[in-house]
Enzyme design. Sequence first.
Site, short mmCIF file in Angstrom:
data_model
loop_
_atom_site.label_atom_id
_atom_site.label_comp_id
_atom_site.label_asym_id
_atom_site.label_seq_id
_atom_site.Cartn_x
_atom_site.Cartn_y
_atom_site.Cartn_z
N PRO A 156 71.15 24.06 59.86
CA PRO A 156 72.43 24.68 60.21
C PRO A 156 72.26 26.15 60.57
O PRO A 156 71.45 26.85 59.98
CB PRO A 156 73.28 24.50 58.95
CG PRO A 156 72.28 24.33 57.85
CD PRO A 156 71.12 23.62 58.45
N GLU A 157 73.01 26.58 61.57
CA GLU A 157 73.00 27.98 61.99
C GLU A 157 74.34 28.60 61.64
O GLU A 157 75.15 28.00 60.92
CB GLU A 157 72.68 28.06 63.48
CG GLU A 157 71.32 27.44 63.82
CD GLU A 157 70.96 27.52 65.29
OE1 GLU A 157 71.40 28.47 65.97
OE2 GLU A 157 70.23 26.63 65.78
N HIS B 147 72.69 10.47 47.52
CA HIS B 147 71.77 11.59 47.30
C HIS B 147 72.47 12.76 46.61
O HIS B 147 72.14 13.93 46.87
CB HIS B 147 71.17 12.03 48.64
CG HIS B 147 70.43 10.92 49.35
ND1 HIS B 147 69.24 10.41 48.89
CD2 HIS B 147 70.75 10.23 50.47
CE1 HIS B 147 68.83 9.45 49.71
NE2 HIS B 147 69.73 9.32 50.68
N ARG C 211 66.98 15.06 51.63
CA ARG C 211 65.55 15.41 51.66
C ARG C 211 65.13 16.36 50.55
O ARG C 211 63.95 16.71 50.45
CB ARG C 211 65.21 16.00 53.04
CG ARG C 211 65.47 15.02 54.18
CD ARG C 211 65.35 15.67 55.54
NE ARG C 211 65.66 14.73 56.62
CZ ARG C 211 65.90 15.09 57.87
NH1 ARG C 211 65.84 16.36 58.23
NH2 ARG C 211 66.17 14.18 58.78
N ARG D 26 60.43 46.32 69.06
CA ARG D 26 59.77 45.21 68.37
C ARG D 26 58.53 44.70 69.11
O ARG D 26 57.65 44.09 68.52
CB ARG D 26 60.78 44.08 68.17
CG ARG D 26 60.37 43.01 67.15
CD ARG D 26 60.05 43.59 65.79
NE ARG D 26 61.16 44.31 65.20
CZ ARG D 26 61.93 43.83 64.21
NH1 ARG D 26 61.73 42.60 63.77
NH2 ARG D 26 62.87 44.57 63.69
#
Length: 286
Positions: free
Chosen positions: A2-3, A96, A117, A160
């Site tokens: 997820p972002e 789960h 997971r 950078r």
Amino acid sequence: MPELPEVEVVRRGLERWVSGRVVKTVEVRHPRAVRRHLAGPEGFAKALAGQRVGEAMRRGKYLWLPLDDSPYSVLAHLGMSGQLLVQPEDVPDEKHLRIRIRFQDGQGTELRFVDQRTFGGLSLHENTPDGLPDVIAHIARDPLDPLFDDAAFHTALRARRTTIKRALLDQSLISGVGNIYADEALWRSKLHYERPTGTLTRPRTAELLGHIRDVMNDALAAGGTSFDSLYVNVNGESGYFDRSLDAYGREDEPCRRCGTPMRRRAWMNRSSYFCPRCQRAPRVSS
């Protein structure tokens, strides 16, 4: 994973259904779900019992629940498949289910952490003076944060000495942008993912930031991006922004701008999707 938009959708759900409630009991059903909490499952459950949950918070992809009258917060690591679900107490347990948090009020709902997971989990951390859990103090502000400094970002980007997609995924430079939304913003900006950051002018950086914000706001309006059942909001509903993606996952499909077949390239154990015509690769100096 997820972002920012997906995590923000979950944060809004927690703000509505969990913030302000007092924890009654905590049941840890799998020790890996609290492996980042050094005191272990029993210590985690004991530390949360009786605590009032404050306003749900987010920075970039990171989500946490401050505890009122306490210098600590519960940090949520969603990982690849973690879900925070608000469910009626009498709903059967998910296959789960890893952690169950019940509350003292009579609302009849509980917070469940479900993780197929077991890469994610919950952990308790001390807050910095800025109110962030100490383990994420290094995370930069995200582009939807009102205090995000566009000028400082441009200066840092130029200094950078890397490529633009690597920079966008650097959470110490700008947070919340992951592989999907980086590809989407770069397509909208007509920038190749290997474009050197040192070549970006201030107007070009401003344009890129504008597209990042636009694509994230568009995704928020659609409830986030869901490619399978693993990403859902607190009510178990999937987002549908994947139907509107212009770049990510569209290999060999026509570019929505020029019609050229989209391409996919392996990139840092991920994939980059781009239009070879609209997003021309930078020239390699001899």
